[in-house]
Write a protein that holds these residues in place. Sequence first.
Motif, PDB file in Angstrom:
ATOM      1  N   ARG A  10       0.842  -1.196   0.000  1.00 57.02           N
ATOM      2  CA  ARG A  10       0.000   0.000   0.000  1.00 57.02           C
ATOM      3  C   ARG A  10       0.873   1.240   0.000  1.00 57.02           C
ATOM      4  O   ARG A  10       0.604   2.200  -0.711  1.00 57.02           O
ATOM      5  N   ASN A  12       3.944   1.485  -1.078  1.00 56.69           N
ATOM      6  CA  ASN A  12       4.581   1.593  -2.386  1.00 56.69           C
ATOM      7  C   ASN A  12       3.604   2.117  -3.431  1.00 56.69           C
ATOM      8  O   ASN A  12       3.977   2.925  -4.276  1.00 56.69           O
ATOM      9  N   LEU A  13       2.359   1.663  -3.362  1.00 57.40           N
ATOM     10  CA  LEU A  13       1.349   2.123  -4.306  1.00 57.40           C
ATOM     11  C   LEU A  13       1.087   3.612  -4.106  1.00 57.40           C
ATOM     12  O   LEU A  13       1.034   4.374  -5.068  1.00 57.40           O
ATOM     13  N   ARG A  14       0.939   4.032  -2.847  1.00 59.88           N
ATOM     14  CA  ARG A  14       0.727   5.452  -2.562  1.00 59.88           C
ATOM     15  C   ARG A  14       1.910   6.281  -3.024  1.00 59.88           C
ATOM     16  O   ARG A  14       1.746   7.347  -3.597  1.00 59.88           O
ATOM     17  N   ARG A  16       4.075   5.509  -5.378  1.00 58.09           N
ATOM     18  CA  ARG A  16       4.086   5.539  -6.838  1.00 58.09           C
ATOM     19  C   ARG A  16       3.055   6.514  -7.383  1.00 58.09           C
ATOM     20  O   ARG A  16       3.341   7.288  -8.301  1.00 58.09           O
ATOM     21  N   LEU A  17       1.848   6.492  -6.807  1.00 57.34           N
ATOM     22  CA  LEU A  17       0.812   7.416  -7.255  1.00 57.34           C
ATOM     23  C   LEU A  17       1.225   8.863  -7.004  1.00 57.34           C
ATOM     24  O   LEU A  17       1.018   9.733  -7.846  1.00 57.34           O
ATOM     25  N   LEU A  18       1.818   9.110  -5.853  1.00 56.19           N
ATOM     26  CA  LEU A  18       2.283  10.456  -5.533  1.00 56.19           C
ATOM     27  C   LEU A  18       3.360  10.912  -6.517  1.00 56.19           C
ATOM     28  O   LEU A  18       3.321  12.034  -7.016  1.00 56.19           O
ATOM     29  N   ILE A  20       3.828   9.809  -9.577  1.00 56.45           N
ATOM     30  CA  ILE A  20       3.206   9.997 -10.890  1.00 56.45           C
ATOM     31  C   ILE A  20       2.485  11.337 -10.937  1.00 56.45           C
ATOM     32  O   ILE A  20       2.602  12.085 -11.916  1.00 56.45           O
ATOM     33  N   LEU A  21       1.737  11.658  -9.890  1.00 59.81           N
ATOM     34  CA  LEU A  21       1.047  12.947  -9.838  1.00 59.81           C
ATOM     35  C   LEU A  21       2.030  14.102  -9.849  1.00 59.81           C
ATOM     36  O   LEU A  21       1.825  15.102 -10.545  1.00 59.81           O
ATOM     37  N   SER A  24       3.502  14.434 -13.320  1.00 64.32           N
ATOM     38  CA  SER A  24       2.501  15.005 -14.223  1.00 64.32           C
ATOM     39  C   SER A  24       2.369  16.501 -13.995  1.00 64.32           C
ATOM     40  O   SER A  24       2.288  17.284 -14.951  1.00 64.32           O
TER      41      SER A  24
END
Length: 52
Positions: A10, A12-14, A16-18, A20-21, A24
């Motif tokens: 979780r 790592n997913l958070r 990674r999402l952070l 990526i955001l 971007s």
Amino acid sequence: MIAQLIRTNRFNLRLRLLLILLASFLVLLVVATFAILAEHHRQTHKASEQGS
């Protein structure tokens, strides 16, 4: 052990999402800055041509 893996996944997913955001946002910021500078250059060039 499984609970720790789930928490780590979780995180790592958070993360990674952070990332990526954030990436971007930085790309959009660079594109917007370039567009603003190009428009400013165009306006300046147009004004200098009209002044001549």
